[in-house]
Design a protein around this motif. Structure first.
Motif, PDB file in Angstrom:
ATOM      1  N   GLY A   3      14.564 -28.935 -17.646  1.00 22.55           N
ATOM      2  CA  GLY A   3      14.688 -27.487 -17.795  1.00 22.55           C
ATOM      3  C   GLY A   3      15.311 -27.145 -19.141  1.00 22.55           C
ATOM      4  N   SER A   4      16.208 -26.164 -19.112  1.00 26.23           N
ATOM      5  CA  SER A   4      16.831 -25.743 -20.375  1.00 26.23           C
ATOM      6  C   SER A   4      18.181 -26.409 -20.608  1.00 26.23           C
ATOM      7  N   TYR A   5      18.616 -27.250 -19.651  1.00 23.97           N
ATOM      8  CA  TYR A   5      19.959 -27.802 -19.751  1.00 23.97           C
ATOM      9  C   TYR A   5      19.956 -29.109 -20.540  1.00 23.97           C
ATOM     10  N   VAL A   6      19.825 -28.920 -21.835  1.00 23.47           N
ATOM     11  CA  VAL A   6      19.626 -30.038 -22.744  1.00 23.47           C
ATOM     12  C   VAL A   6      20.470 -29.804 -23.992  1.00 23.47           C
ATOM     13  N   CYS A  53      14.050 -14.274 -15.393  1.00 20.79           N
ATOM     14  CA  CYS A  53      15.152 -14.213 -16.362  1.00 20.79           C
ATOM     15  C   CYS A  53      15.382 -12.784 -16.842  1.00 20.79           C
ATOM     16  N   THR A  54      14.311 -12.044 -17.030  1.00 18.32           N
ATOM     17  CA  THR A  54      14.470 -10.679 -17.537  1.00 18.32           C
ATOM     18  C   THR A  54      15.218  -9.807 -16.521  1.00 18.32           C
ATOM     19  N   SER A  55      14.957 -10.056 -15.231  1.00 20.18           N
ATOM     20  CA  SER A  55      15.653  -9.276 -14.198  1.00 20.18           C
ATOM     21  C   SER A  55      17.119  -9.683 -14.091  1.00 20.18           C
ATOM     22  N   ALA A  56      17.427 -10.943 -14.435  1.00 21.62           N
ATOM     23  CA  ALA A  56      18.795 -11.443 -14.246  1.00 21.62           C
ATOM     24  C   ALA A  56      19.739 -11.016 -15.363  1.00 21.62           C
ATOM     25  N   CYS A  57      19.198 -10.624 -16.512  1.00 22.59           N
ATOM     26  CA  CYS A  57      20.061 -10.328 -17.667  1.00 22.59           C
ATOM     27  C   CYS A  57      20.876  -9.049 -17.416  1.00 22.59           C
ATOM     28  N   PRO A  58      22.187  -9.133 -17.570  1.00 23.36           N
ATOM     29  CA  PRO A  58      23.019  -7.951 -17.314  1.00 23.36           C
ATOM     30  C   PRO A  58      23.097  -6.999 -18.510  1.00 23.36           C
ATOM     31  N   ASN A  59      22.594  -7.447 -19.664  1.00 30.77           N
ATOM     32  CA  ASN A  59      22.848  -6.679 -20.887  1.00 30.77           C
ATOM     33  C   ASN A  59      21.618  -6.033 -21.506  1.00 30.77           C
ATOM     34  N   LEU A  84      24.998 -17.975 -18.281  1.00 29.72           N
ATOM     35  CA  LEU A  84      24.028 -18.802 -17.553  1.00 29.72           C
ATOM     36  C   LEU A  84      23.010 -17.987 -16.766  1.00 29.72           C
ATOM     37  N   LEU A  85      23.130 -16.678 -16.779  1.00 27.72           N
ATOM     38  CA  LEU A  85      22.387 -15.893 -15.797  1.00 27.72           C
ATOM     39  C   LEU A  85      20.872 -16.002 -15.925  1.00 27.72           C
ATOM     40  N   CYS A  86      20.339 -15.925 -17.138  1.00 31.06           N
ATOM     41  CA  CYS A  86      18.874 -16.031 -17.247  1.00 31.06           C
ATOM     42  C   CYS A  86      18.403 -17.448 -16.932  1.00 31.06           C
ATOM     43  N   GLN A  87      19.179 -18.434 -17.321  1.00 30.18           N
ATOM     44  CA  GLN A  87      18.765 -19.825 -17.064  1.00 30.18           C
ATOM     45  C   GLN A  87      18.880 -20.179 -15.583  1.00 30.18           C
ATOM     46  N   GLU A  88      19.920 -19.667 -14.927  1.00 31.72           N
ATOM     47  CA  GLU A  88      20.082 -19.969 -13.499  1.00 31.72           C
ATOM     48  C   GLU A  88      18.957 -19.366 -12.664  1.00 31.72           C
ATOM     49  N   CYS A 101      15.888 -19.217 -13.525  1.00 28.42           N
ATOM     50  CA  CYS A 101      14.584 -19.785 -13.902  1.00 28.42           C
ATOM     51  C   CYS A 101      14.131 -20.904 -12.970  1.00 28.42           C
ATOM     52  N   PRO A 102      12.917 -20.816 -12.460  1.00 32.82           N
ATOM     53  CA  PRO A 102      12.426 -21.884 -11.572  1.00 32.82           C
ATOM     54  C   PRO A 102      12.328 -23.239 -12.279  1.00 32.82           C
ATOM     55  N   GLU A 103      12.224 -23.236 -13.590  1.00 34.46           N
ATOM     56  CA  GLU A 103      12.165 -24.513 -14.333  1.00 34.46           C
ATOM     57  C   GLU A 103      13.480 -25.279 -14.242  1.00 34.46           C
ATOM     58  N   ASN A 104      14.537 -24.590 -13.866  1.00 33.76           N
ATOM     59  CA  ASN A 104      15.853 -25.238 -13.822  1.00 33.76           C
ATOM     60  C   ASN A 104      16.272 -25.669 -12.423  1.00 33.76           C
ATOM     61  N   LYS A 105      15.379 -25.520 -11.471  1.00 37.31           N
ATOM     62  CA  LYS A 105      15.737 -25.925 -10.101  1.00 37.31           C
ATOM     63  C   LYS A 105      15.797 -27.455 -10.026  1.00 37.31           C
ATOM     64  N   GLY A 106      16.905 -27.951  -9.516  1.00 42.05           N
ATOM     65  CA  GLY A 106      17.030 -29.386  -9.239  1.00 42.05           C
ATOM     66  C   GLY A 106      17.206 -30.284 -10.451  1.00 42.05           C
TER      67      GLY A 106
END
Ligand code: SF4
Ligand code: SF4
Length: 304
Positions: free
Chosen positions: A141-144, A175-181, A223-227, A229-234
């Protein structure tokens, strides 16, 4: 590669394209002056091996987990995540040793490079951009964590092309829905970095008055947009791999912004893990804001 790492070489002449691309985005106003000055201005695109010798950039993508600071606020506990990508010292040492071993057989050399890592990883095909402008990597995912070194390896003919976007983004938008800003806009792909919590809480000074206290969700970064994201599951980045447990006194010192020398060892280690050695005021401000936000909104959805 070892532990799921991915790597690529970029021949030095290709760097000109990356530099031009950043300049043209700056001139078009897609990248703001302050973001350019803070994150992009100081890159060094000139090969230390001169123009006569072959040279290339080695890019390494290392999947990593997250760290957590457990704070004792007296009346309550607070958990603060240090997102994956802020680099544990051990990983840097491991990567440097790994590269040294790889190059030693060929008699090649290396030295650290300060370059736009995301652009290089995207152009060499290591990762693909998500809608949040953060790269996603196969299996991680994006955790690199991305790092780069100059080498005198001849990398002519290595893979290179335009940056790619995840197919999945066309029908997602989590991710767009999760962004608070409100960093995402309909009319362009680039997010508005000037509003992004990461750029705000990596910088010193008070937060802007428009920032919702609710938005704070980590010790540093966001972390909100990354959390979402389905690409970051597991992926590995979901795991807490380091834990800094602070008692009441250590918590108070950290929140007071004491420097490393005046902090108990566990708190100083947390400061280093957040890559904020010498910038204790930033971590202190962020943790106070997180504590304040959680007291106002203890049950935030999407909370990291
Ligand atoms: S959350 Fe959805 S739209 Fe956003 S980067 Fe991930 S897949 Fe793409
Ligand atoms: S990191 Fe946070 S503030 Fe920045 S775009 Fe993602 S959700 Fe929005």
């Amino acid at each position: 590669m070892e532990k799921g790492r991915l790597c690529a070489f970029c021949p030095s002449p290709r760097l000109l394209e990356v530099e031009r691309d950043i300049q043209s985005r700056l001139e078009a106003g897609e990248i703001g002056e302050s973001i350019y000055a803070r994150y992009l201005k100081d890159f060094s695109y000139a090969s230390p091996y001169g123009l006569e010798l072959p040279s290339s950039v080695f890019i390494l993508a290392s999947p990593i987990g997250r760290a957590r600071i457990d704070l004792d606020l007296g009346d309550r506990k607070l958990e603060a995540i240090i997102p994956p990508t802020y680099c544990p010292e051990e990983l840097m040492a491991e990567n440097t040793a790994l590269l040294g071993t790889m190059l030693s057989d060929s008699g090649s050399h290396c030295q650290p490079a300060w370059l736009p890592l995301k652009s290089l990883a995207a152009r060499t095909g290591l990762g693909r951009y998500g809608r949040d402008n953060i790269l996603r990597f196969e299996g991680a995912g994006s955790y690199v964590r991305l790092d780069a070194w100059w080498t005198d390896v001849d990398a002519a003919g290595e893979s290179w092309g335009p940056a790619q976007v995840l197919d999945r983004c066309k029908a997602c938008g989590a991710c767009t829905s999760a962004c608070p800003n409100g960093c995402f806009t309909h009319d362009r792909f680039l997010v508005d970095a000037s509003k992004c919590l990461t750029s705000l809480n990596e910088a010193p000074g008070p937060f802007p008055t428009w920032l919702d206290p609710h938005s704070h969700n980590a010790a540093i970064g966001c972390l909100l947009c990354q959390e979402a994201c389905p690409e970051n599951k597991g992926v590995r980045g979901q795991q807490v791999e380091k834990n800094f447990s602070l008692d009441k006194e250590a918590t108070a010192r950290l929140l007071d912004g004491c420097s490393s020398a005046d902090l108990p060892s566990e708190a100083a280690a947390a400061l280093r893990a957040a890559e904020l050695s010498g910038k204790a005021d930033i971590l202190a401000r962020n943790l106070r804001a997180l504590a304040h936000g959680r007291s106002l909104y203890p049950k935030r959805a999407n909370s990291a």
